[in-house]
Write a protein that holds these residues in place. Structure first.
Motif, short mmCIF file in Angstrom:
data_model
loop_
_atom_site.label_atom_id
_atom_site.label_comp_id
_atom_site.label_asym_id
_atom_site.label_seq_id
_atom_site.Cartn_x
_atom_site.Cartn_y
_atom_site.Cartn_z
N VAL A 1 0.96 -0.94 0.28
CA VAL A 1 0.13 0.17 -0.21
C VAL A 1 0.93 1.32 -0.18
N LEU A 2 0.74 1.97 -1.03
CA LEU A 2 1.29 3.45 -1.02
C LEU A 2 0.38 4.56 -0.81
N ASP A 3 0.25 5.09 0.83
CA ASP A 3 -0.42 6.59 0.78
C ASP A 3 0.65 7.42 0.83
N SER A 4 0.56 8.33 -0.57
CA SER A 4 1.47 9.27 -0.78
C SER A 4 0.71 11.09 -0.37
N ALA A 5 0.84 11.16 0.70
CA ALA A 5 0.23 12.43 0.92
C ALA A 5 -1.41 12.11 1.68
N LEU A 6 -1.93 11.27 2.26
CA LEU A 6 -3.34 11.06 2.07
C LEU A 6 -3.73 10.70 4.04
N TYR A 7 -2.49 10.29 4.57
CA TYR A 7 -2.74 10.27 6.09
C TYR A 7 -3.08 11.70 6.60
N HIS A 8 -2.52 12.39 6.20
CA HIS A 8 -2.38 14.01 6.82
C HIS A 8 -3.16 14.90 6.24
#
Length: 256
Positions: A138-145
Motif C-alpha cells: 500500500v502506498l499512501d503519498s500525502a493522504l494520511y495528513h
C-alpha cells in the motif's frame, strides 16, 4: 469567565479536492485549512501536489525493492504514482474519493496506453470492505495528513483489512517541520504516526524524514499569486527543477 478555545476548521473534504481537480480554485480557497494561524490570502492556480510525474520518494522505494504486486495507491489523485508503477510491471489499483481525480487518472492511463495495466476507482479510504485481503503493498503519498485525529485510526485499520498477511505499507505525510502557516492539511508528529499505525496492528519498521515535492516553484514565489508564501517557506529546500520541497515523514510498516 471561561476562555473560549478556538476551533480549527474541518479538514478538506472530498468535495474540496474534487473542486480543486475541476479547476474551481475559488471553492477551495473558501474553505480554510486546519491551522490555528490566520489563513494566507492565496488563490491557487493549479493542483499544488500534481507534479506531472511520480513523487521521487516513490521512485526511490521502487528502486530499493520495497514494492511488490499487488499495489494499492490510496488517495491516488491524478494517478502519477500508480502509472509509474504500472509502467514497471506492477499490478496497481488507484483509489480516490474525488471523482474528477479518478477521471483525470483514467485519461492519463489511456494517453499512455496503460488502461489495461492499472485500475482506478472512486472509494472512501476509511471503508475498503470491497478490497479485503487483496494487496501486498500500500502506498499512501500525502493522504494520511488529510484526516483529522479521530479519523486516522479508522483509516489505517481500513488499510490493514485491505492487505494480505506480510503486506507492506508506505506512508508519506507532512511532518511537524512544515511551517505553521503553510497552506495544507495537518502537520503530523512522529509519535502520532507511529502510535496510530501500531494501534491498528501494523508493525512499524522505520520512520524517517524525507521531503514531498510540490508543484510550486521558486519562480512562482516571485509572482503576486504566491508572494504571500515567500516569507513562510524561506527555510524550505527546492529540488533541481526549483520545485518546493515540503518536510515529510516516510513510514514503512508491515501487516503480520
Amino acid at each position: 469567565m471561561n476562555d473560549v478555545v478556538p476551533q480549527q476548521p474541518p479538514p478538506p473534504s472530498p468535495a474540496d479536492f474534487d473542486a480543486l481537480y475541476r479547476g474551481d480554485f475559488d471553492a477551495l480557497g473558501s474553505n480554510p485549512q486546519p491551522s490555528e494561524a490566520a489563513p494566507l490570502p492565496i488563490r491557487f492556480d493549479r493542483v499544488p501536489w500534481d507534479i506531472g510525474e511520480a513523487q521521487p520518494v516513490v521512485r526511490d522505494l521502487e528502486a530499493d525493492g520495497q514494492i511488490t504486486s499487488e499495489v494499492l495507491d490510496i488517495g491516488c489523485g491524478p494517478g502519477e504514482n500508480a502509472l509509474y508503477l504500472a509502467e514497471r510491471g506492477y499490478r496497481v489499483c488507484g483509489l480516490d474519493a474525488a471523482p474528477t481525480a479518478v477521471d483525470i487518472a483514467r485519461e492519463r492511463a489511456r494517453n499512455r496506453g496503460l488502461e489495461e495495466a492499472v485500475e482506478f476507482a472512486v472509494a472512501d479510504a476509511t471503508d475498503l470492505s470491497g478490497y479485503v485481503g487483496r494487496f501486498t503493498t500500500v502506498l499512501d503519498s500525502a493522504l494520511y495528513h488529510c484526516f483529522a485525529e479521530d479519523q486516522r485510526p479508522r483509516y489505517v485499520a481500513a488499510l490493514y483489512g485491505a492487505c494480505a498477511p506480510n503486506a507492506r505499507l508506505h506512508v508519506v505525510c507532512f511532518s511537524d517541520l512544515v511551517p505553521e502557516r503553510f497552506p495544507g492539511p495537518f502537520r503530523i508528529s512522529e509519535d502520532n504516526l507511529r502510535g496510530t499505525l501500531a494501534d491498528a496492528g501494523w508493525v512499524v519498521r522505520r520512520i524517517e524524514r524525507t521531503t514531498y515535492t510540490t508543484a510550486i516553484t521558486r519562480g512562482d514565489l516571485q509572482t503576486p499569486t504566491y508572494a504571500p508564501l515567500s516569507e513562510i517557506v524561506a527555510g524550505l529546500d527546492f529540488d533541481g527543477q526549483d520545485r518546493m520541497l515540503a518536510p515529510a515523514w516516510l513510514a514503512t510498516a508491515e501487516r503480520p
